[in-house]
Design a protein around this motif. Structure first.
Motif, PDB file in Angstrom:
ATOM      1  N   GLY A 215     -11.917   1.143  -7.363  1.00 50.78           N
ATOM      2  CA  GLY A 215     -11.282   1.261  -6.056  1.00 50.78           C
ATOM      3  C   GLY A 215     -11.868   0.281  -5.056  1.00 50.78           C
ATOM      4  O   GLY A 215     -11.139  -0.298  -4.244  1.00 50.78           O
ATOM      5  N   ALA A 216     -13.193   0.085  -5.103  1.00 50.38           N
ATOM      6  CA  ALA A 216     -13.825  -0.866  -4.185  1.00 50.38           C
ATOM      7  C   ALA A 216     -13.366  -2.297  -4.455  1.00 50.38           C
ATOM      8  O   ALA A 216     -13.296  -3.122  -3.538  1.00 50.38           O
ATOM      9  N   VAL A 217     -13.029  -2.598  -5.700  1.00 49.85           N
ATOM     10  CA  VAL A 217     -12.559  -3.941  -6.035  1.00 49.85           C
ATOM     11  C   VAL A 217     -11.116  -4.154  -5.603  1.00 49.85           C
ATOM     12  O   VAL A 217     -10.769  -5.199  -5.035  1.00 49.85           O
ATOM     13  N   LEU A 218     -10.263  -3.186  -5.854  1.00 53.62           N
ATOM     14  CA  LEU A 218      -8.824  -3.380  -5.667  1.00 53.62           C
ATOM     15  C   LEU A 218      -8.279  -2.820  -4.358  1.00 53.62           C
ATOM     16  O   LEU A 218      -7.318  -3.376  -3.800  1.00 53.62           O
ATOM     17  N   ALA A 219      -8.860  -1.735  -3.869  1.00 53.87           N
ATOM     18  CA  ALA A 219      -8.280  -1.050  -2.711  1.00 53.87           C
ATOM     19  C   ALA A 219      -8.180  -1.918  -1.465  1.00 53.87           C
ATOM     20  O   ALA A 219      -7.121  -1.908  -0.806  1.00 53.87           O
ATOM     21  N   PRO A 220      -9.206  -2.674  -1.055  1.00 49.07           N
ATOM     22  CA  PRO A 220      -9.061  -3.474   0.173  1.00 49.07           C
ATOM     23  C   PRO A 220      -7.891  -4.443   0.120  1.00 49.07           C
ATOM     24  O   PRO A 220      -7.153  -4.583   1.104  1.00 49.07           O
ATOM     25  N   LEU A 221      -7.699  -5.088  -1.021  1.00 51.01           N
ATOM     26  CA  LEU A 221      -6.588  -6.042  -1.140  1.00 51.01           C
ATOM     27  C   LEU A 221      -5.249  -5.332  -1.113  1.00 51.01           C
ATOM     28  O   LEU A 221      -4.295  -5.792  -0.457  1.00 51.01           O
ATOM     29  N   VAL A 222      -5.143  -4.206  -1.805  1.00 50.98           N
ATOM     30  CA  VAL A 222      -3.874  -3.471  -1.841  1.00 50.98           C
ATOM     31  C   VAL A 222      -3.553  -2.889  -0.468  1.00 50.98           C
ATOM     32  O   VAL A 222      -2.406  -2.955  -0.001  1.00 50.98           O
ATOM     33  N   ILE A 223      -4.547  -2.323   0.206  1.00 57.75           N
ATOM     34  CA  ILE A 223      -4.324  -1.760   1.540  1.00 57.75           C
ATOM     35  C   ILE A 223      -3.880  -2.836   2.511  1.00 57.75           C
ATOM     36  O   ILE A 223      -2.969  -2.627   3.332  1.00 57.75           O
ATOM     37  N   ALA A 224      -4.504  -4.013   2.417  1.00 59.09           N
ATOM     38  CA  ALA A 224      -4.154  -5.107   3.330  1.00 59.09           C
ATOM     39  C   ALA A 224      -2.712  -5.560   3.143  1.00 59.09           C
ATOM     40  O   ALA A 224      -2.048  -5.967   4.105  1.00 59.09           O
ATOM     41  N   LEU A 225      -2.193  -5.491   1.928  1.00 54.73           N
ATOM     42  CA  LEU A 225      -0.820  -5.927   1.666  1.00 54.73           C
ATOM     43  C   LEU A 225       0.210  -5.055   2.374  1.00 54.73           C
ATOM     44  O   LEU A 225       1.340  -5.491   2.615  1.00 54.73           O
ATOM     45  N   PHE A 226      -0.158  -3.812   2.708  1.00 54.63           N
ATOM     46  CA  PHE A 226       0.794  -2.890   3.326  1.00 54.63           C
ATOM     47  C   PHE A 226       0.519  -2.673   4.806  1.00 54.63           C
ATOM     48  O   PHE A 226       1.058  -1.751   5.404  1.00 54.63           O
TER      49      PHE A 226
END
Length: 290
Positions: A215-226
């Motif tokens: 989650g720490a690897v992927l979540a910031p990028l995914v959250i930023a996209l939305f």
């Protein structure tokens, strides 16, 4: 009727019986007695990590992803005959390494958390009562393994891409580009795995720690996209800049953003994060029961 014989007089026990269990004068134990040190803990952790199947599986899948995706990417790009516009071919190694980092994260967590799940940590602490020494040995052994394996895979993929794309208007990588695309990114991935090791020691639960790290690897990028609101643009930009995928891409000079960390900054950021997590793991290890 005969009378029973009188009891035998009590005599003092011989010296060798009175001192049973005590070392005798002139006796030398055949078992050497030495003061334990960090080297013994390192050998113990190396023996453990190389003898479990999870190490073979995770590092095998890591090498398969990095080399396989790297080779496939190089072949696709070379067969399409593109004009790379003078860009370095080392950047193509980013895709396989990003996916392969998930394997390093998993192995880092399992290096510590799996012993709590099986109860093996009690045996480890009995053999080496110094808890700080145990965690130090685990971190050092894991870091060196992760760094060496990543360095070998990243270097092989780099040479492959340079050989495949040398006729596609791709510039030959400079010495600094080679250093960042091999040693630099390998240090970053190894530190990311060490951060996972510390999180595994803190949480003491393999599945929970692995989920948290992915989650720490992927979540910031995914959250930023939305984040579509204009009021959240600054937050969105920060999430893009400091997301782990973007920081890894900086080692290949293809950052997702025009601002934020650059050069060797991602390495220092990950070094601070891993050191802080290890400090917390050391502190909790001394306070909690095993």
């Amino acid at each position: 009727m005969s009378t029973p014989p009188p009891p035998m007089p009590q005599t003092a026990a011989p010296d060798w019986q009175a001192s049973a269990g005590a070392p005798q004068p002139g006796y030398t134990s055949p078992i050497p007695v030495v003061r334990t040190h960090l080297g013994h803990a390192l050998v113990s952790e190396w023996t453990k990590i190389k003898s479990v199947r999870s190490t073979v599986w995770t590092l095998g899948v890591f090498a398969l992803l990095v080399l396989g995706i790297g080779t496939l990417t190089g072949l696709v790009v070379s067969s399409s005959d593109p004009d790379l516009g003078g860009e370095s071919p080392l950047a193509l190694g980013f895709f396989g390494l990003l996916l392969g980092a998930m394997c390093i994260i998993t192995l880092g967590v399992l290096t510590t958390a799996s012993e709590y799940g099986t109860g093996m940590i009690r045996t480890t602490m009995v053999a080496c009562p110094s808890r700080a020494r145990v965690l130090t040995a685990k971190a050092l052994v894991f870091f060196l393994i992760a760094f060496v394996v990543t360095l070998v895979c990243a270097t092989l993929v780099g040479f492959l891409h340079v050989a495949l794309l040398e006729s596609h208007n791709a510039t030959a990588p400079s010495g600094e580009e080679w250093l960042k695309g091999t040693v630099g990114v390998s240090l970053y991935v190894a530190l990311l795995g060490t951060l996972s090791l510390a999180i595994g020691s803190i949480i003491r639960h393999s599945a929970g720690a692995i989920t948290l790290m992915i989650g720490a690897v992927l979540a910031p990028l995914v959250i930023a996209l939305f984040m579509f609101s204009s009021s959240l643009q600054d937050v969105q930009q920060a999430l893009f800049e400091y997301s782990i995928p973007n920081q890894m891409s900086i080692f290949y000079a293809n950052s997702l953003t025009e601002s934020g960390p650059s050069g060797w900054d991602p390495l220092w950021i990950m070094l601070v994060a891993a050191a802080a997590a290890l400090a917390g793991a050391f502190a909790l290890l001394e306070k909690r029961d095993v």
